[in-house]
Design a protein around this motif. Structure first.
Motif, PDB file in Angstrom:
ATOM      1  N   GLN A 220     -13.346  -1.519  -8.998  1.00 29.83           N
ATOM      2  CA  GLN A 220     -12.082  -1.688  -8.292  1.00 29.83           C
ATOM      3  C   GLN A 220     -11.613  -3.141  -8.313  1.00 29.83           C
ATOM      4  OE1 GLN A 220     -13.464   0.010  -4.608  1.00 29.83           O
ATOM      5  NE2 GLN A 220     -13.932  -1.975  -3.713  1.00 29.83           N
ATOM      6  N   GLN A 221     -12.562  -4.087  -8.396  1.00 25.79           N
ATOM      7  CA  GLN A 221     -12.177  -5.492  -8.455  1.00 25.79           C
ATOM      8  C   GLN A 221     -11.428  -5.804  -9.754  1.00 25.79           C
ATOM      9  OE1 GLN A 221     -13.046  -8.129  -5.940  1.00 25.79           O
ATOM     10  NE2 GLN A 221     -11.253  -8.753  -7.087  1.00 25.79           N
ATOM     11  N   ARG A 222     -11.974  -5.315 -10.870  1.00 26.18           N
ATOM     12  CA  ARG A 222     -11.340  -5.594 -12.156  1.00 26.18           C
ATOM     13  C   ARG A 222     -10.010  -4.846 -12.280  1.00 26.18           C
ATOM     14  NH1 ARG A 222     -14.544  -5.856 -17.950  1.00 26.18           N
ATOM     15  NH2 ARG A 222     -12.814  -6.749 -19.166  1.00 26.18           N
ATOM     16  N   LEU A 223      -9.944  -3.651 -11.698  1.00 22.58           N
ATOM     17  CA  LEU A 223      -8.676  -2.919 -11.719  1.00 22.58           C
ATOM     18  C   LEU A 223      -7.604  -3.652 -10.921  1.00 22.58           C
ATOM     19  CD1 LEU A 223      -9.911   0.765 -11.336  1.00 22.58           C
ATOM     20  CD2 LEU A 223      -8.685  -0.187 -13.293  1.00 22.58           C
ATOM     21  N   ALA A 224      -8.003  -4.222  -9.786  1.00 22.34           N
ATOM     22  CA  ALA A 224      -7.038  -4.989  -8.980  1.00 22.34           C
ATOM     23  C   ALA A 224      -6.525  -6.196  -9.764  1.00 22.34           C
ATOM     24  CB  ALA A 224      -7.687  -5.432  -7.668  1.00 22.34           C
ATOM     25  N   ASN A 225      -7.427  -6.892 -10.458  1.00 20.47           N
ATOM     26  CA  ASN A 225      -6.997  -8.025 -11.278  1.00 20.47           C
ATOM     27  C   ASN A 225      -6.061  -7.570 -12.395  1.00 20.47           C
ATOM     28  OD1 ASN A 225      -8.627  -9.625  -9.704  1.00 20.47           O
ATOM     29  ND2 ASN A 225     -10.320  -9.659 -11.142  1.00 20.47           N
ATOM     30  N   PHE A 226      -6.380  -6.417 -12.990  1.00 19.06           N
ATOM     31  CA  PHE A 226      -5.539  -5.874 -14.064  1.00 19.06           C
ATOM     32  C   PHE A 226      -4.122  -5.596 -13.562  1.00 19.06           C
ATOM     33  CE2 PHE A 226      -3.832  -1.901 -15.856  1.00 19.06           C
ATOM     34  CZ  PHE A 226      -3.629  -2.298 -17.172  1.00 19.06           C
ATOM     35  N   LEU A 227      -4.011  -4.975 -12.394  1.00 15.10           N
ATOM     36  CA  LEU A 227      -2.692  -4.653 -11.853  1.00 15.10           C
ATOM     37  C   LEU A 227      -1.924  -5.905 -11.463  1.00 15.10           C
ATOM     38  CD1 LEU A 227      -3.666  -1.581  -9.627  1.00 15.10           C
ATOM     39  CD2 LEU A 227      -2.490  -1.533 -11.834  1.00 15.10           C
ATOM     40  N   ASN A 228      -2.613  -6.903 -10.941  1.00 18.57           N
ATOM     41  CA  ASN A 228      -1.936  -8.139 -10.538  1.00 18.57           C
ATOM     42  C   ASN A 228      -1.379  -8.906 -11.729  1.00 18.57           C
ATOM     43  OD1 ASN A 228      -2.269  -7.937  -7.723  1.00 18.57           O
ATOM     44  ND2 ASN A 228      -4.370  -8.695  -7.857  1.00 18.57           N
ATOM     45  N   LYS A 229      -1.948  -8.684 -12.920  1.00 19.04           N
ATOM     46  CA  LYS A 229      -1.493  -9.398 -14.110  1.00 19.04           C
ATOM     47  C   LYS A 229      -0.377  -8.667 -14.854  1.00 19.04           C
ATOM     48  CE  LYS A 229      -5.951 -11.638 -14.979  1.00 19.04           C
ATOM     49  NZ  LYS A 229      -7.101 -11.750 -15.925  1.00 19.04           N
ATOM     50  N   GLN A 230      -0.089  -7.433 -14.448  1.00 20.44           N
ATOM     51  CA  GLN A 230       0.925  -6.663 -15.159  1.00 20.44           C
ATOM     52  C   GLN A 230       2.331  -7.132 -14.779  1.00 20.44           C
ATOM     53  OE1 GLN A 230      -0.027  -4.410 -17.620  1.00 20.44           O
ATOM     54  NE2 GLN A 230      -1.970  -5.404 -17.055  1.00 20.44           N
ATOM     55  N   ASP A 231       3.051  -7.629 -15.785  1.00 19.62           N
ATOM     56  CA  ASP A 231       4.412  -8.110 -15.533  1.00 19.62           C
ATOM     57  C   ASP A 231       5.375  -6.964 -15.256  1.00 19.62           C
ATOM     58  OD1 ASP A 231       3.521 -10.686 -15.971  1.00 19.62           O
ATOM     59  OD2 ASP A 231       4.008 -10.637 -18.117  1.00 19.62           O
ATOM     60  N   GLU A 232       5.029  -5.749 -15.707  1.00 14.50           N
ATOM     61  CA  GLU A 232       5.921  -4.604 -15.497  1.00 14.50           C
ATOM     62  C   GLU A 232       5.962  -4.165 -14.039  1.00 14.50           C
ATOM     63  OE1 GLU A 232       3.398  -4.649 -17.544  1.00 14.50           O
ATOM     64  OE2 GLU A 232       4.301  -4.807 -19.553  1.00 14.50           O
ATOM     65  N   ILE A 233       4.935  -4.510 -13.278  1.00 12.10           N
ATOM     66  CA  ILE A 233       4.881  -4.117 -11.865  1.00 12.10           C
ATOM     67  C   ILE A 233       5.661  -5.126 -11.039  1.00 12.10           C
ATOM     68  CG2 ILE A 233       3.364  -3.686  -9.894  1.00 12.10           C
ATOM     69  CD1 ILE A 233       1.195  -2.876 -11.814  1.00 12.10           C
ATOM     70  N   PRO A 234       6.630  -4.698 -10.240  1.00 12.03           N
ATOM     71  CA  PRO A 234       7.409  -5.637  -9.416  1.00 12.03           C
ATOM     72  C   PRO A 234       6.524  -6.448  -8.474  1.00 12.03           C
ATOM     73  CG  PRO A 234       8.457  -3.473  -9.469  1.00 12.03           C
ATOM     74  CD  PRO A 234       7.112  -3.302 -10.118  1.00 12.03           C
ATOM     75  N   GLU A 235       6.900  -7.683  -8.244  1.00 13.88           N
ATOM     76  CA  GLU A 235       6.111  -8.589  -7.417  1.00 13.88           C
ATOM     77  C   GLU A 235       6.011  -8.124  -5.965  1.00 13.88           C
ATOM     78  OE1 GLU A 235       4.304 -11.215  -8.266  1.00 13.88           O
ATOM     79  OE2 GLU A 235       4.780 -10.813 -10.372  1.00 13.88           O
ATOM     80  N   ARG A 236       6.982  -7.336  -5.514  1.00 16.56           N
ATOM     81  CA  ARG A 236       6.939  -6.920  -4.101  1.00 16.56           C
ATOM     82  C   ARG A 236       5.793  -5.955  -3.815  1.00 16.56           C
ATOM     83  NH1 ARG A 236      11.302  -4.299  -6.336  1.00 16.56           N
ATOM     84  NH2 ARG A 236      11.348  -2.013  -6.223  1.00 16.56           N
ATOM     85  N   PHE A 237       5.222  -5.352  -4.858  1.00 14.61           N
ATOM     86  CA  PHE A 237       4.083  -4.457  -4.674  1.00 14.61           C
ATOM     87  C   PHE A 237       2.752  -5.194  -4.798  1.00 14.61           C
ATOM     88  CE2 PHE A 237       7.140  -1.269  -6.707  1.00 14.61           C
ATOM     89  CZ  PHE A 237       7.652  -0.914  -5.466  1.00 14.61           C
ATOM     90  N   LYS A 238       2.799  -6.475  -5.099  1.00 13.47           N
ATOM     91  CA  LYS A 238       1.588  -7.272  -5.248  1.00 13.47           C
ATOM     92  C   LYS A 238       1.390  -8.129  -3.998  1.00 13.47           C
ATOM     93  CE  LYS A 238       2.268  -7.627 -10.285  1.00 13.47           C
ATOM     94  NZ  LYS A 238       2.494  -8.554 -11.400  1.00 13.47           N
ATOM     95  N   PRO A 239       0.174  -8.617  -3.766  1.00  9.38           N
ATOM     96  CA  PRO A 239      -1.020  -8.455  -4.587  1.00  9.38           C
ATOM     97  C   PRO A 239      -1.755  -7.154  -4.280  1.00  9.38           C
ATOM     98  CG  PRO A 239      -1.502  -9.888  -2.753  1.00  9.38           C
ATOM     99  CD  PRO A 239      -0.047  -9.559  -2.638  1.00  9.38           C
ATOM    100  N   PHE A 240      -2.492  -6.670  -5.274  1.00  5.30           N
ATOM    101  CA  PHE A 240      -3.369  -5.519  -5.090  1.00  5.30           C
ATOM    102  C   PHE A 240      -4.757  -6.019  -4.718  1.00  5.30           C
ATOM    103  CE2 PHE A 240      -0.014  -4.035  -7.887  1.00  5.30           C
ATOM    104  CZ  PHE A 240       0.267  -2.779  -7.392  1.00  5.30           C
ATOM    105  N   HIS A 241      -5.347  -5.366  -3.739  1.00  5.95           N
ATOM    106  CA  HIS A 241      -6.685  -5.728  -3.284  1.00  5.95           C
ATOM    107  C   HIS A 241      -7.690  -4.692  -3.766  1.00  5.95           C
ATOM    108  CE1 HIS A 241      -5.305  -8.949  -0.558  1.00  5.95           C
ATOM    109  NE2 HIS A 241      -4.239  -8.184  -0.415  1.00  5.95           N
ATOM    110  N   ALA A 242      -8.907  -5.147  -3.992  1.00  5.11           N
ATOM    111  CA  ALA A 242      -9.937  -4.273  -4.553  1.00  5.11           C
ATOM    112  C   ALA A 242     -10.212  -3.079  -3.657  1.00  5.11           C
ATOM    113  CB  ALA A 242     -11.217  -5.079  -4.789  1.00  5.11           C
ATOM    114  N   ASP A 243     -10.332  -3.297  -2.358  1.00  5.92           N
ATOM    115  CA  ASP A 243     -10.641  -2.193  -1.447  1.00  5.92           C
ATOM    116  C   ASP A 243      -9.510  -1.165  -1.433  1.00  5.92           C
ATOM    117  OD1 ASP A 243     -13.039  -3.335  -0.789  1.00  5.92           O
ATOM    118  OD2 ASP A 243     -12.259  -4.396   0.957  1.00  5.92           O
ATOM    119  N   THR A 244      -8.268  -1.644  -1.477  1.00  7.81           N
ATOM    120  CA  THR A 244      -7.126  -0.726  -1.491  1.00  7.81           C
ATOM    121  C   THR A 244      -7.109   0.105  -2.767  1.00  7.81           C
ATOM    122  OG1 THR A 244      -5.869  -2.334  -0.197  1.00  7.81           O
ATOM    123  CG2 THR A 244      -4.623  -0.580  -1.264  1.00  7.81           C
TER     124      THR A 244
END
Length: 755
Positions: A220-244
């Motif tokens: 889940q930690q690496r997935l959170a980092n992956f989602l935070n680096k995606q430019d296609e995802i709007p910034e208002r939905f970031k940051p993603f946390h590992a537990d979430t």
């Protein structure tokens, strides 16, 4: 047997507590409660005077910690800031719905001589025969009422689920609510909703599940980092946390199945507790909503979670009491200086060195840095931090016997100066209050004459009565404020007692000699506000000078203005909101239950020192020492021994022989020789080249990328740079991952075929 009788003819100072549960209630509910109490006092002709009114708006009565007005009332009673023997409430439910309501009322009566009387029972004699029985029924009614209402709510939610409607609670990420039906119930409309796909957030959920399915080894930690680096995802939905991310991957709602009532919540020791329900209480509704993730992808993700899961080593709670046991004394006090998050202690597993010594390495790290939302990559060694922080605290609080007396004098001087400052400020306010009181009293007198006229129009009479009621409430507030000054001298005399300071310092010394990290943490939390760690290796410790006088801390934190910390620095990035820490599991027979409970409540509050002046703190700045290791510390000894053996034998000594002699491994000896070779070119060249750091070294990685783009094979690149082919391969893996394309084969034979 003690025989008591409550004397209603005695003139008493009483306090009033008012509470409304939620914003949905009438805004005038507290005023209505106060009016009912005043009416009962007047109807019975009681010679009581309301000394102070405490109030909490839109706060549940199930807990006391979240009610500032209630906490202020209890503190004033304990410290003597308000001299009273009675707390008046409209009904016992207004006082609270705590499960231990009986114990709360009993402690007030036994320890402080304060009774809780209710207007709905006409302030019945609390010492009369049968009064205890009626009081127990009142308390049971107050606590059971919540349970009955909760049962009604659960029944309604189950019916909503059966009808396909959303039962409530936050909407899952990826969905939104859509009105499905409207039902008329009595005088209000009840709107039912269904879950529908949210076109903005549903693609994010799809991307998360696809990444997890395609990369089963990603946690889940690496997935959170992956989602935070995606430019296609709007910034208002970031940051993603590992537990979430981990919780969302396990949520069956994304395949269209609603799992409800899997856990139950409750309050124990006024802390929210979550427990897993038995399967018979869990409701599963297949096809509840449109799925976001197909069944095959969801099964792949489940299989990956099971494969990554570690088997539990413990057998559950085994009937132990609730609470948290700390392994490290500074847990919860160490914070990231950039994002404010509580830094987490990470430790290695215990291992045995070649010398037979068991070692564990632990360091504090910012959890948000792992998520990619904080730049603080500093790791603070736990043993070093504990040594310098506790050492500085001992230096401050236990210099010598004369130093302890000077500390007591300094604490007394700080409190006295603040008292004089508050008193000087009030001296300018008191004349204004007295003038306002005189004006309001004369106004009420004029209204009384007007209301005595029998031919006064009803509309005008109603208006005057409303204004008179508001004015009388203001008069009562002013009188309470003026009269509370009379109790303040005695309060200040009891705030700082030298004997109490010495006792608390002695207790701190005893606890520091103990091995219980939780007890040490509890005592340190009464003195240390926070320990901020910054990226550049700077550590700032903020220690309260009056931490040995918790009553003074509680008093001035309520009366002082909020001031910013001297070491606060502007932060433009993500900021973590401090939360109250979990309840500590401590069994201490030297503390009474009430005293231990109060100390834990204070220690776990992150804002316990937030409103104290800056000059009440010691600010100590430390610099994390450069990280060292055996190879660096013993490189000179290894070099000397290397040269001795070479001079005696005329040959280069064996690294294995040196390793056996020093009691370390062969790679450790080679690394020590590398360090010595860098520092002293006179050292004869060893057959092993010095280690070159590649990962995290931008210059080396840039050179590898340049040579690779020029057409060299991985083996040739390794020869030029002075590293192994496998190291080159790993560097190219990172390079092509950043480029977003597959890495070509770098082996010599296939490389020639490719070119």
């Amino acid at each position: 047997m003690l025989r008591k009788k409550f004397d209603y003819s005695k003139s008493r100072n009483v306090v009033v507590y008012l509470r409304m549960s939620s914003e949905n209630q009438s805004k005038t509910s507290p005023e209505q409660q106060l009016r009912a109490i005043n009416q009962r006092i007047a109807a019975r002709g009681l010679p009581w005077k309301i000394a102070k009114v405490y109030r909490d708006d839109a706060v549940s009565g199930k807990t006391t910690l979240q009610r500032p007005g209630f906490q202020q009332m209890i503190r004033d009673i304990k410290t003597g800031a308000v001299a009273t023997e009675v707390i008046l409430v409209d009904t016992v439910e207004r006082f609270g719905r705590m499960e231990d309501l009986d114990n709360y009322r009993r402690q007030l009566r036994v320890r402080h001589g304060v009774y809780v009387l209710t207007a709905d029972r006409d302030f019945a004699d609390p010492d009369a025969p049968g009064a205890r029985c009626i009081e127990a029924i009142e308390n049971l009614r107050a606590s059971e009422d919540s349970r009955i209402k909760a049962n009604d709510v659960v029944r309604g939610k189950i019916q909503s689920i059966e009808d396909g409607y959303w039962p409530g609670s936050p909407v899952p990420f990826g969905y939104k609510l859509e009105v499905a039906a409207t039902e008329k119930r009595r005088n209000r409309d009840v709107v039912h909703h269904k879950l529908v796909l949210d076109p903005e957030t549903a693609p994010v959920v799809v991307a998360m599940f696809q990444a997890s399915a395609e990369h089963p080894s990603w946690g889940q930690q690496r997935l959170a980092n992956f989602l935070n680096k995606q430019d296609e995802i709007p910034e208002r939905f970031k940051p993603f946390h590992a537990d979430t991310v981990g919780c969302r991957l396990k949520n069956d709602i994304y395949r269209g199945t609603l799992v409800w009532s899997e856990n139950s919540t409750g309050l124990i020791d006024e802390r929210r507790v979550i427990e897993k329900n038995d399967e018979e209480f869990v409701i599963r509704k297949e096809g509840f909503c449109e799925p976001i993730v197909d069944a095959e992808t969801f099964e792949k993700v489940d299989a990956g979670i099971i494969a990554r899961a570690r088997p539990r080593q413990d057998g559950g709670s085994n009937g132990q009491s609730r609470g948290v046991n700390y392994r490290y004394p500074l847990t919860g006090l160490v914070r990231c200086g950039h994002c404010g998050a509580s830094m987490v202690p990470n430790s290695t597993s215990p291992y045995i060195t070649k010398s037979g010594e068991e070692k564990v390495y632990c360091s504090y790290a910012c959890p948000n840095q792992r998520n990619g939302i904080c730049e603080n990559d500093c790791r603070v060694k736990e043993t070093w931090l504990r040594e310098v922080i506790i050492g500085k605290l001992i230096e401050r609080l236990f210099p010598d016997q004369d130093g302890v007396e000077s500390l007591v004098a300094e604490v007394q001087d700080l409190v006295e100066q603040q008292r004089l400052a508050d008193q000087s400020q009030r001296q300018g306010v008191i004349p204004q209050l007295e003038a306002e009181l005189s004006e309001l009293q004369s106004r009420v007198g004029g209204w009384s004459v007007t209301l005595a006229k029998p031919d006064l129009p009803s509309q005008l009479r109603s208006t005057i009565e409303t204004q008179a009621a508001q004015t009388l409430n203001r008069i009562m507030e002013i009188e309470n404020s003026l009269e509370s000054q009379a109790c303040e001298s005695s309060v200040f005399n009891n705030l700082v007692r030298p004997s109490e300071i010495r006792d608390r310092l002695n207790r701190l010394a005893e606890v520091l000699d103990d091995q219980c990290a939780t007890s040490i943490n509890l005592e340190l939390s009464m003195h240390i506000d926070r320990i901020d760690c910054f990226k550049e290796g700077r550590v700032v410790s903020r220690t309260c000078k009056i931490g040995s006088v918790p009553n003074a801390v509680a008093w001035f934190s309520e009366t002082s203005e909020i001031v910013s910390s001297a070491d606060d620095e502007p932060n433009n990035g993500y900021q973590t909101k401090p939360r109250r820490r979990a309840w500590m599991r401590i069994h201490d027979e030297s503390f009474s239950n009430e005293r231990l409970r109060d100390q834990i409540n204070m220690a776990t509050d992150p804002h316990r020192f937030a409103m104290l002046p800056n000059d009440w703190f010691w600010i100590d700045v430390f610099q994390i020492p450069e990280r060292s290791c055996w190879t660096k510390d013993n490189r000179d000894a290894v070099r000397r021994r290397y040269q001795e053996v070479q001079s005696a034998t005329g040959r280069k000594p064996s690294a294995n022989a040196l390793a056996r002699e020093f009691g370390v491994s062969r790679p450790t000896i080679l690394a020590a020789l590398d360090h010595a070779q860098r520092d002293d070119t006179v050292v004869p060249q060893h057959r092993r080249q010095p280690t070159i750091k590649v990962k995290g070294n931008p210059n080396v990685e840039a050179e590898i990328a340049r040579l690779h783009d020029s057409g060299m094979s991985n083996k040739e690149i390794g020869s030029v740079v002075g590293i192994g082919r496998s190291t080159v391969t790993k560097a190219l893996d990172r390079l092509y991952e950043d480029r977003g394309v597959p890495r070509p084969d770098g082996r010599a034979t296939r490389y020639k075929q490719r070119v």
